[in-house]
Design an enzyme around this catalytic site. Structure first.
Site, short mmCIF file in Angstrom:
data_model
loop_
_atom_site.label_atom_id
_atom_site.label_comp_id
_atom_site.label_asym_id
_atom_site.label_seq_id
_atom_site.Cartn_x
_atom_site.Cartn_y
_atom_site.Cartn_z
N GLU A 33 28.85 31.11 38.73
CA GLU A 33 29.45 32.07 37.81
C GLU A 33 30.84 31.60 37.40
OE1 GLU A 33 29.38 35.86 39.78
OE2 GLU A 33 27.20 35.95 39.82
N HIS A 69 28.10 40.20 36.44
CA HIS A 69 28.48 40.60 37.80
C HIS A 69 29.33 41.87 37.79
CE1 HIS A 69 29.09 38.79 42.06
NE2 HIS A 69 29.04 40.12 42.11
N ARG A 98 23.27 38.36 45.35
CA ARG A 98 24.01 37.13 45.10
C ARG A 98 23.10 36.17 44.35
NH1 ARG A 98 27.81 39.60 45.81
NH2 ARG A 98 29.53 39.35 47.29
#
Length: 320
Positions: free
Chosen positions: A268, A287, A239
């Site tokens: 993000e 991601h 993360r």
């Protein structure tokens, strides 16, 4: 008998949803590439018995309190820091995630990111695209070896263990740090348990695979990067919140560490003017740790199976 109602916060392929349409009334946000607006999410959960969500949705107390019929929140991810699990528990709402099915895929991506960063593959590709390749020279875009180096894995869960298996195939020495010892990894992979500072100081590659908690938030800070080798490479597939990005940027600019490979970020999505994107020795990905077609479809099916079980009065397959 009235069908239970499910709301899905992102458009999914019909092939995944179709088997469940006979069992439930399914509503779904119309966009695949854009998250559902929060006001619409709050409106939709009012009548939903099951909620299928992504990391992009903040399922906090406000959302949960609007959901008077909700029995389950199925999160299409391993992590669940986007959900107020305690608030859900108080309201009797089950929360599930999708472990196991994405383990190998995420480990593939982590090791690919490690290799790409170490061997400067993105720089090399851009070098050709810019038409700079005129001659061969001994140290042209020379990177770092991977084989027989030391990898330090912070977080020896399923994904961390899968990364260790890949590292073993490269003849790497494996150090790991975890909340508890992992006897099987120590026996089968010859992984060596070490404290966090030892991982930082001895590893050629430091790989973060830890969940985001109050204890791990910004765990990789200025002090952590100062303890790494100057030749060290930092990889994060966990993360973004476990990293102080300003400290990482400074460490890279000051050449306190050699490079970084990142699949996740504090906020993000990042934009093209993000400071880390301006550095040649950083590889950034959007991601995509579990982003293979096979794995993403299996994650979606697992979410729907968890919802089916709970709404049928059965135990979920993967409760948080």
């Amino acid at each position: 008998m009235t069908k239970s109602s499910i709301y899905i916060t992102r458009k999914l392929p019909e092939e995944v949803i179709e088997p469940y349409r006979k069992l439930f009334h399914i509503r779904m946000w119309e966009r695949e590439d854009v998250p559902v607006p929060r006001d619409l999410l709050i409106k939709e959960v009012k009548d939903a018995d099951g909620l299928f969500c992504l990391l992009t949705e903040k399922i906090d107390q406000e959302v949960l309190e609007h959901a008077s019929h909700l029995k389950i929140v199925a999160n299409m991810a391993v992590g669940y820091d986007n959900i107020d699990v305690k608030a859900a528990a108080k309201l009797g709402i089950t929360v599930t995630n999708t472990p196991d099915v994405l383990t190998e895929t995420t480990a593939d991506l982590a090791f690919a990111l490690l290799m790409t960063t170490a061997r400067r593959m993105m720089e090399a590709s851009d070098y050709i695209k810019a038409d700079h390749w005129q001659y061969w020279s001994p140290l042209l875009l020379a990177g770092s070896d991977i084989h027989h180096k030391t990898i330090g894995i912070v977080g020896m869960g399923r994904i961390g263990t899968a990364i260790a298996r890949r590292a073993s195939g490269f003849g790497m020495d494996i150090l790991y740090h975890n909340r508890s010892r992992h006897p099987r990894a120590e026996e089968q992979l010859h992984a060596v348990y070490a404290d966090f500072d030892t991982i930082l100081g001895k590893s050629d590659f430091v790989v973060s695979v830890i969940p985001l908690t109050k204890e791990t938030e910004r765990m990789f800070d200025q002090q952590a990067f100062e303890k790494m080798k100057q030749s060290g490479i930092f990889i994060n597939v966990s993360r973004g919140g476990v990293v102080d990005e300003c400290a990482l940027y400074k460490a890279l600019v000051k050449k306190e560490i050699r490079a970084a490979g990142l699949d996740v970020f504090e906020k993000e999505p990042i934009r093209k003017d993000h400071p880390l994107l301006q550095l040649e020795n950083v590889v950034c990905l959007p991601h995509i740790g579990s982003a293979s077609v096979e794995t993403r479809m299996e994650m979606a099916r697992l979410c729907l199976e968890n919802i089916r079980n709970v709404l049928n009065g059965e135990e979920p397959m993967t409760p948080v």
